[in-house]
Write a protein that holds these residues in place. Structure first.
Motif, PDB file in Angstrom:
ATOM      1  N   GLU A 134      55.340  38.330  62.415  1.00  0.00           N
ATOM      2  CA  GLU A 134      55.838  37.216  61.618  1.00  0.00           C
ATOM      3  C   GLU A 134      57.241  36.801  62.067  1.00  0.00           C
ATOM      4  O   GLU A 134      57.814  37.385  62.985  1.00  0.00           O
ATOM      5  CB  GLU A 134      55.812  37.599  60.133  1.00  0.00           C
ATOM      6  N   GLN A 217      53.539  31.110  58.683  1.00  0.00           N
ATOM      7  CA  GLN A 217      52.186  30.898  58.167  1.00  0.00           C
ATOM      8  C   GLN A 217      51.604  29.604  58.717  1.00  0.00           C
ATOM      9  O   GLN A 217      50.407  29.501  58.961  1.00  0.00           O
ATOM     10  CB  GLN A 217      52.217  30.866  56.633  1.00  0.00           C
ATOM     11  N   ASP A 284      57.391  27.269  55.875  1.00  0.00           N
ATOM     12  CA  ASP A 284      56.470  28.018  55.016  1.00  0.00           C
ATOM     13  C   ASP A 284      56.792  27.796  53.537  1.00  0.00           C
ATOM     14  O   ASP A 284      55.886  27.655  52.706  1.00  0.00           O
ATOM     15  CB  ASP A 284      56.530  29.512  55.348  1.00  0.00           C
ATOM     16  N   GLU A 289      51.175  23.375  56.780  1.00  0.00           N
ATOM     17  CA  GLU A 289      50.111  24.106  57.454  1.00  0.00           C
ATOM     18  C   GLU A 289      50.156  23.925  58.967  1.00  0.00           C
ATOM     19  O   GLU A 289      49.512  24.672  59.697  1.00  0.00           O
ATOM     20  CB  GLU A 289      48.742  23.705  56.922  1.00  0.00           C
TER      21      GLU A 289
END
Length: 329
Positions: A134, A217, A284, A289
């Motif tokens: 991440e 994400q 995020d 998206e």
């Protein structure tokens, strides 16, 4: 500093600031503590850790057969955002090196980190203080959001000044850059007085070499700077929640008002690097998206920015610049 040092000495985990990103530290000679770092991060045990030292005088304690080149680089760039890969000394547990006979070492250029390391006295094995793969943390807020109560102590040193991880240089043979970072290839070549290669693949495993890494994400789509507005418009038209990293030259233009979140990239590459991971965290938080990001100039620290964005995008989206195609993550 003393509390952090005591926590390390007792086998605990300490998140601490460096000039690059926040690290998740453990006593490098405490096998159980180092194993817990891998567990907390969800990191493969074959993926080596960087050992942070309080000064270059500790090199010979952690590395065997230190070449003159290492001393030359350390004298110029330590403390600083550069990691040296050398042959490990016998004292180094193999859990730290991912089973390899090499060790990655650096001296961070942050007063809080240096005071902690001095108080502790030993080496601190520390990857970035986030879940594996991440976005790296550059503030304590990022650390708390990413790791929560899995860290025993968080040492706050403010926002990181460099913002991307250290450059990793392999000195087990001819000098070679294994990961671009806070020290540029040009600066390294100037000090060494010769060309230095950049290896996309190496028999020496080091942090940050996975094809997909440093990822938010949101899916990241890398495009050429002049394609950013059009790509963003296409994705908005497809009903996507779009984030945009807008190139400086387009900062005055209107990107679609329907974009979820728009960030203008700073004119300075150094400022872009410093704020890059903060930008990705922000996308995020805004529920994006997909993020349309422009490629920086591939010189100086821009090479490190491009590397991080490329790994955040992953192999497919890095290869499909300007395609306008997107499938959900």
């Amino acid at each position: 500093m003393e509390c952090a040092a005591r926590t390390l000495g007792a086998g605990g985990l300490v998140a601490f600031p460096t000039e690059t990103v926040y690290g998740l530290g453990a006593d490098a000679e405490n096998v159980g503590a180092v194993e817990r770092v891998f567990t907390v991060k969800g990191r493969p045990t074959t993926h080596p850790l960087i050992v942070h030292l309080g000064g270059a005088h500790q090199l010979a304690e952690w590395a065997a057969d230190v070449p003159d080149t290492a001393h030359l680089i350390a004298e110029r760039f330590w403390p600083g955002p550069l990691t040296l890969v050398l042959r490990r000394a016998d004292r180094v547990p193999r859990v730290v090196t991912g089973g390899l006979d090499t060790i990655a070492l650096r001296v961070p250029d942050h007063p809080v980190a240096l005071r902690m390391l001095t108080a502790f006295g030993g080496g601190v094995a520390a990857p970035s203080a986030n879940r594996f793969g991440e976005v790296s943390p550059t503030t304590t807020r990022h650390v708390h959001e990413g790791l929560g109560a899995d860290v025993d102590y968080v040492l706050d040193g403010g926002p990181c000044s460099v913002g991307v991880e250290s450059a990793i240089v392999d000195l087990t043979g001819e000098p070679a850059i294994l990961r671009p970072g806070g020290v540029s290839r040009e600066d390294l070549e100037h000090v060494l007085g010769r060309a230095v290669s950049v290896r996309a693949k190496s028999a020496v495993r080091v942090p940050g070499q996975f094809p997909s890494h440093y990822a938010p994400q949101a899916r990241v789509l890398l495009v050429e700077p002049d394609r950013v507005p059009d790509e963003a418009e296409l994705l908005v038209a497809q009903g996507r929640r779009v984030g945009v990293l807008l190139p400086p030259e387009f900062a005055g233009d209107a990107v679609s008002s329907s974009a979820q979140h728009v960030i203008a990239v700073p004119d300075s590459a150094a400022q872009y690097a410093q704020r890059l991971y903060g930008f990705l965290h922000d996308f995020d938080r805004h529920g994006c998206e997909v993020v349309v990001a422009s490629l920086p100039a591939l010189e100086g620290i821009g090479s490190a920015i491009a590397d991080r964005l490329g790994r955040a995008a992953g192999p497919r989206d890095r290869a499909s610049r300007g395609s306008g195609r997107f499938s959900g993550r």
